[in-house]
Structure formats: C-alpha cells, structure tokens
Enzyme design. Structure first.
Site, PDB file in Angstrom:
ATOM      1  N   ASP A  74      29.169 -33.470   3.420  1.00  0.00           N
ATOM      2  CA  ASP A  74      28.453 -33.085   2.204  1.00  0.00           C
ATOM      3  C   ASP A  74      28.600 -34.134   1.106  1.00  0.00           C
ATOM      4  O   ASP A  74      29.633 -34.210   0.440  1.00  0.00           O
ATOM      5  CB  ASP A  74      28.984 -31.732   1.707  1.00  0.00           C
ATOM      6  CG  ASP A  74      28.199 -31.213   0.516  1.00  0.00           C
ATOM      7  OD1 ASP A  74      27.115 -31.756   0.229  1.00  0.00           O
ATOM      8  OD2 ASP A  74      28.658 -30.255  -0.125  1.00  0.00           O
ATOM      9  N   ASP A 274      21.411 -35.280  -0.783  1.00  0.00           N
ATOM     10  CA  ASP A 274      22.511 -34.371  -0.471  1.00  0.00           C
ATOM     11  C   ASP A 274      22.575 -34.089   1.027  1.00  0.00           C
ATOM     12  O   ASP A 274      21.792 -33.302   1.552  1.00  0.00           O
ATOM     13  CB  ASP A 274      22.308 -33.068  -1.256  1.00  0.00           C
ATOM     14  CG  ASP A 274      23.445 -32.080  -1.045  1.00  0.00           C
ATOM     15  OD1 ASP A 274      24.359 -32.371  -0.246  1.00  0.00           O
ATOM     16  OD2 ASP A 274      23.412 -31.015  -1.678  1.00  0.00           O
TER      17      ASP A 274
END
Ligand SMILES: *[C@@H]1O[C@H](CO)[C@@H](O)[C@H](O)[C@H]1NC(C)=O
Length: 414
Positions: A74, A274
């Site tokens: 992430d 992201d």
C-alpha cells in the site's frame, strides 16, 4: 575552484579528510564517507492480481525466529501492521497464524509514536504503550499497539540483514459492510513517505534510499523494489510529487482527462497513485462524464449490458463469453491523463488499464465513482491502471516516474 579564493580552513579540513582516508583512523571523518556504501536495493516478488484477488501481496519474514506473513502493498499509507496474537483480539481470517508480540512494545515517547498519533492521540490506557488507530479510505480499519521487531530482508547482492523496525500489532480489524470482501491478508505494508513507514525507517538507518517501486503484472504477480538502483528497460518519465499539507498520499497533477485522444471537459484534477486500491476512482462529475463516454462509444452489436453480473457496477457481455480480456478490449477506446502543467506528460490508460474480465466471461468497468464509494472527491489511480508498468516513487528527489515494463521478469540492476 579556478580563480576563486578558497578559505584556508576549507583546505585544511580537506587535507585532514584525505589523511583520515589514508590512515583509516579518524572515525569522525571516515564514518560519513563510508555511510554512502551501505545503501542497497531489495527486490521482493509479489503475488496477487486485480481480479478476483483484488490486491498484490509481498511475503515478509518478521520476528526472531522469522515467520512469513503476506502483506498488502500500500503506497497510500505509512504504517505497516500485522494481525496480532493477543488474548481477546478481533482478527479477520488470514493466511498465517497472527504475529506474537514478545515484550517489544514501543514506548509512547518514541518519535515514531508521535508521527503515528499526530496532534490528536487516541485516548490512552494508563500504560506507556503507543496505541494506533488507522482507518483507510475504504473504511476498513485496524487498531492496535506499536511494537519493534526484526525484519529479515535481503539485498540484491545476496547479503541478508534484519533491521529492527516499528510496526503495528493489530488486535481489532474491521472491514466496511458495503464494500468488496476484504483481502485475505496478514496485514498491510505501508510504503508512504511518513516517518513511520518501514521505507522511511530503513532509509533513516542508512540501509536504503527513500525510493520504492512496483511492477504489477496484468497476468498476476510482479515485484516490489525498495532502494534506488533500478534501471528501467526503456524511457521513464518523471513528474514532481505534489504534497498537500493535509495529505500523505503520493499526489500528482493537475491533469486533464482525454478520451480517445479528445478533450472530455475534465480538466485540472489532482491525481493520487495508490497501490493499496484495486480499482481506479474519479470524482463524481468526472466519473459520470467518463462512464457515459465509454457507454456511448460501445458497439451495441458486440456488447450488451450484463445486469446479472454483479462483479462491479457496470458490466457488459459479448455474443459469447470472452476467453481473454484482449478479446473484449478491442471494442473500447483509450483514456489519457495529460499533465498539462508538466510538459504535457501523459499517462496512457489503455482499455486493459480500466477493464476486468469476470469469471462469467463478461467485461466490467474498473473505473468507479469515488463519491459513491465513500472516498469523497478524490481521483485515485489504483492497481488496475498501473499494470505492466514500473512505477517509482522517489521521496528523495520528490518525483514519481513510470515506464512500460515486463513485470513477469525481474529488473536489471545497476
Ligand atoms: C551488499 O550490499 C550492501 C548494501 O550496499 C552492503 O552493505 C554489503 O556489504 C554488500 N555485500 C556484498 C557481499 O557485497
């Protein structure tokens, strides 16, 4: 230095440094010079895909003796955490037994604790431990306490190290009721630029440069790179990272969105990259514009609405089930993000970068309405739109670059 006056103290410091290099006995000078050579690069294989798994994971070996854990990659958050084996913990189903802490709590006065808790720390228990709570854009959350333990990692030259790193020991994980099922994972590896990320921790220890890259393969799998010795196979384009004061995400822009090379009226929108997000989200207005442009430009003889397929909000079926995504993408047009203020650098989103093939052989739109998903006004480029590219987040030069790449093959290193 030609023609310029150099103060004599500069020359004498220089001379002492030379002597030190020669005799290897002046630690005050030789240490900072040697530090440079400690920076290395680490490459990790990834497992996972956009559909049906919905995430890309890395295996990290943590603890003494080390045990393996699968962590979601992430770049949209900082803190790394593992589900934890604490009496009363509310954990989600996971591939491995949760991590067992062993009297290795991080104290509340540790600088990393301050960077996690920010200006409004959670209500404290009377102890000195550092509690954390982290809520993600998709409303999943993890609560727990910070611990420090060894991460077994290997440089590309084969040397293994086990630096002690701070991470979250999560004992209360929640998932959003409305969203897709949570990934089957032991935790999350946060690769943002904040102090608490293991990237920042290892770079402040002088182990790696503060640079992270990923290469997510459209066929599944790929690799993650920590450090900066990466040679992209072909031309990489760079854009400056834009940091809004309130956000820690990797943000670019502003950008205009083109459909099949034509203006769409979507202009000057900020873009967040992201890797912790599976699909791509646009703000409500941009989403409506793009989804209607895509729908209007479909050949209705070839594709019809697949209302019975609930994999994603918008799906189409062909005259017979598609065997591969390529068979379906020929009916769709490309999108482009055009960074007008940055020399018109473009990020091409071919149909493969915004469509998935479902298990029913239908094709679904992997661009979603960020507002409906509870993300507010954001424009977020997720995994689906970064496939088969090497994407590098360079926190030292404050820039993000990408280049087309074969993510099934490990990169060549300098
Ligand atoms: C491998 O690289 C690391 C980091 O640069 C360095 O500290 C280590 O000595 C190297 N090992 C070998 C065997 O060259």
């Amino acid at each position: 230095m030609k023609g310029k006056w150099v103060p004599s103290w500069v020359l004498s410091v220089w001379y002492i440094m030379l002597l030190c290099r020669y005799f290897h006995n002046c630690s005050a000078f030789t240490l900072p010079m040697k530090e440079q050579s400690y920076f290395g690069t680490m490459v990790f294989l990834l497992d996972g895909n956009v559909y049906p798994k919905g995430c890309y994971q890395v295996v990290l070996n943590v603890g003494q003796p080390p045990r393996p854990y699968f962590l979601d990659v992430d770049t949209g958050s900082d803190l790394t955490w593992l589900q934890c084996d604490i009496p009363g913990a509310k954990n989600l189903p996971a591939p491995h037994h949760p991590y067992k802490p062993n009297n290795n709590l991080v104290k509340r006065d540790d600088p990393i604790c301050a960077s996690i808790q920010g200006t409004n720390p959670p209500v404290h228990t009377p102890t000195d431990q550092c509690d954390y709570e982290i809520e993600y854009a998709d409303h999943c959350s993890s609560y727990g306490v910070l611990v420090r333990d060894a991460f077994q990692v290997k440089y590309t030259n084969g040397t293994s190290i086990a630096p002690p790193l701070v991470f979250g020991c999560g004992y209360d994980q929640k998932v959003s009721q409305s969203g897709p099922p949570p990934p089957y994972t032991d935790g999350i590896i946060g690769l943002g630029n904040g102090k608490s990320s293991i990237l920042s921790q290892m770079s402040s220890m002088g182990l790696i440069r503060n640079v992270v890259g990923h290469c997510l393969s459209g066929q599944g799998g790929g690799f993650l790179i920590l450090g900066n010795d990466i040679v992209p196979s072909s031309g990489i384009v760079w854009l400056p990272i834009v940091r809004a004061s309130t956000e820690k995400e990797y943000s670019l822009g502003p950008a205009d969105v083109l459909f099949n090379g034509q203006a769409t009226g979507i202009k000057d929108i900020p873009i967040i990259l992201d890797s912790g997000t599976t699909f791509t989200y646009f703000n409500s207005e941009a989403y409506k514009t793009l989804s209607s442009l895509i729908k209007e430009n479909i050949d209705t003889k070839q594709l019809t609405d697949a209302e019975d397929d609930k994999s994603l909000p918008v799906c189409w079926k062909g005259s017979k089930p598609f065997k591969s995504l390529k068979d379906a993408t020929i009916y769709f047009k490309p999108l482009t993000l055009s960074f007008t203020k940055d020399k018109n650098i473009q990020l091409q989103l071919t149909p493969e970068a915004y469509l998935i093939l479902t298990d029913k052989g239908n094709v679904c739109l992997g661009i979603l309405n960020g507002f409906e998903a509870g993300l507010g006004d954001v424009n977020m480029i997720g995994d689906i739109s970064m496939l088969d590219k090497l994407v590098i987040y360079d926190n030292e030069k404050q820039q993000i670059g990408w280049a087309p790449a074969n993510c099934n093959k490990l990169p060549s290193l300098s």
